[in-house]
Write a protein that holds these residues in place. Structure first.
Motif, PDB file in Angstrom:
ATOM      1  N   ASP A  93       0.854  -1.187   0.000  1.00  0.00           N
ATOM      2  CA  ASP A  93       0.000   0.000   0.000  1.00  0.00           C
ATOM      3  C   ASP A  93       0.892   1.239   0.000  1.00  0.00           C
ATOM      4  O   ASP A  93       1.264   1.769   1.045  1.00  0.00           O
ATOM      5  CB  ASP A  93      -0.908  -0.011   1.238  1.00  0.00           C
ATOM      6  N   ALA A  96       0.201   4.233  -1.091  1.00  0.00           N
ATOM      7  CA  ALA A  96      -0.492   5.491  -0.774  1.00  0.00           C
ATOM      8  C   ALA A  96      -0.624   5.688   0.732  1.00  0.00           C
ATOM      9  O   ALA A  96      -0.460   6.801   1.243  1.00  0.00           O
ATOM     10  CB  ALA A  96      -1.866   5.509  -1.428  1.00  0.00           C
ATOM     11  N   ASN A  97      -0.899   4.597   1.438  1.00  0.00           N
ATOM     12  CA  ASN A  97      -1.075   4.674   2.894  1.00  0.00           C
ATOM     13  C   ASN A  97      -0.317   3.526   3.561  1.00  0.00           C
ATOM     14  O   ASN A  97      -0.921   2.572   4.061  1.00  0.00           O
ATOM     15  CB  ASN A  97      -2.562   4.598   3.254  1.00  0.00           C
ATOM     16  N   SER A 110       7.452   2.664   8.653  1.00  0.00           N
ATOM     17  CA  SER A 110       7.717   4.111   8.668  1.00  0.00           C
ATOM     18  C   SER A 110       9.177   4.458   8.388  1.00  0.00           C
ATOM     19  O   SER A 110       9.480   5.570   7.956  1.00  0.00           O
ATOM     20  CB  SER A 110       7.288   4.715  10.012  1.00  0.00           C
ATOM     21  N   PRO A 159       3.071   8.273   3.631  1.00  0.00           N
ATOM     22  CA  PRO A 159       2.008   8.458   2.637  1.00  0.00           C
ATOM     23  C   PRO A 159       2.494   9.237   1.416  1.00  0.00           C
ATOM     24  O   PRO A 159       2.994  10.348   1.533  1.00  0.00           O
ATOM     25  CB  PRO A 159       0.948   9.239   3.412  1.00  0.00           C
TER      26      PRO A 159
END
Length: 267
Positions: A198, A200-201, A207, A212
């Motif tokens: 994912d 996009a998110n 992290s 994002p």
């Protein structure tokens, strides 16, 4: 799935398959010959060797299929047999309470670990285009990698938790689930067990390399970071299955099984 480099020799793939189970210290074996100065293998002969390895042939619908009697199928059968013996040992230790509190789990890649992409590779001359690849995946009609869906079911039957760790995108989740069901890998196909990319998110546990709209994770960072997250949920990943070394490198698995794939290479 983002394929950054698409080339491999069938002979090298056979050698990899022969040593399909690898552990610490062997992770880089056979990965690259990019620093070699000798003349590369002739690409015309290479494609013929790949065809012979898979026993590739068009079926009545014009789809390239692998043969169940091919060297490819034989290599997979050897890997599956070894994996089942190991799963039996893990299940026995778990049954007798010799594994501690963490629940044993197995992790499977999807593309060319569970779902075979031979038809796409052949018809695209072993190249890659994001649009045609997405259309191919969304058809949800890829055949199984021989024995792999049965191995998923076997692990689940033995009491191991099954997870999926794939480079497919979130947009391809529905098609991936449909296709996995079609080939019989109908185990734990919910979002809590199937991890897809994912960009996009991205999840918080990635992290260090993703935010994002700013995905910077390498395949190894993404896959190993996901395995680390799975283990943080209270699981011990006893076996990790993939057709690329980048599916397997980075730790967070007791044992890794490399499935053969001479059609492309993912960093």
């Amino acid at each position: 799935m983002r394929k950054s480099l698409r080339a491999a020799a069938a002979a090298a793939a056979c050698a990899v398959a022969a040593g399909a189970l690898y552990g610490a210290g062997a992770a880089t074996a056979g990965q690259s010959t990019a620093d070699s100065t000798h003349e590369p293998y002739n690409i015309g002969l290479l494609t013929k060797d790949i065809d012979a390895y898979y026993g590739a042939a068009l079926d009545a619908d014009g789809v390239y299929q692998a043969s169940r009697y091919s060297p490819y199928a034989q290599d997979l059968a050897h890997i599956d047999a070894a994996a089942k013996r190991y799963i039996d040992k893990v299940a026995d230790r778990t049954h007798h309470g010799r594994r501690g509190d963490r629940k044993p789990a197995v992790v499977f890649d999807v593309d060319d670990t569970l779902l075979l992409s031979l038809d796409y590779e052949k018809k695209n001359n072993f190249g890659y285009d994001s649009a045609t690849w997405a259309a191919y995946v969304n058809k949800a009609d890829r055949p199984e990698v021989f024995g792999s869906p049965a191995l998923v079911r076997y692990a689940a039957k033995k009491g191991l938790a099954v997870f999926y760790n794939s480079g497919l995108s979130e947009a391809q989740r529905t098609a991936a689930v449909q296709n996995l069901k079609k080939v019989g890998a109908d185990v734990n196909l919910d979002a809590g067990h199937m991890f897809l990319k994912d960009t996009a998110n991205p999840p918080a546990y990635l992290s260090a390399c993703a935010a994002p709209g700013a995905w910077k994770c390498t395949t190894v960072q993404y896959k190993s970071g996901t395995r680390k997250h799975i283990e943080s949920l209270g699981y011990d990943i006893v076996a990790n299955f993939g057709d690329q070394y980048s599916d397997l490198d980075g730790g967070y698995a007791d044992r890794a099984y490399k499935l053969p794939n001479p059609t492309y290479f993912v960093n």
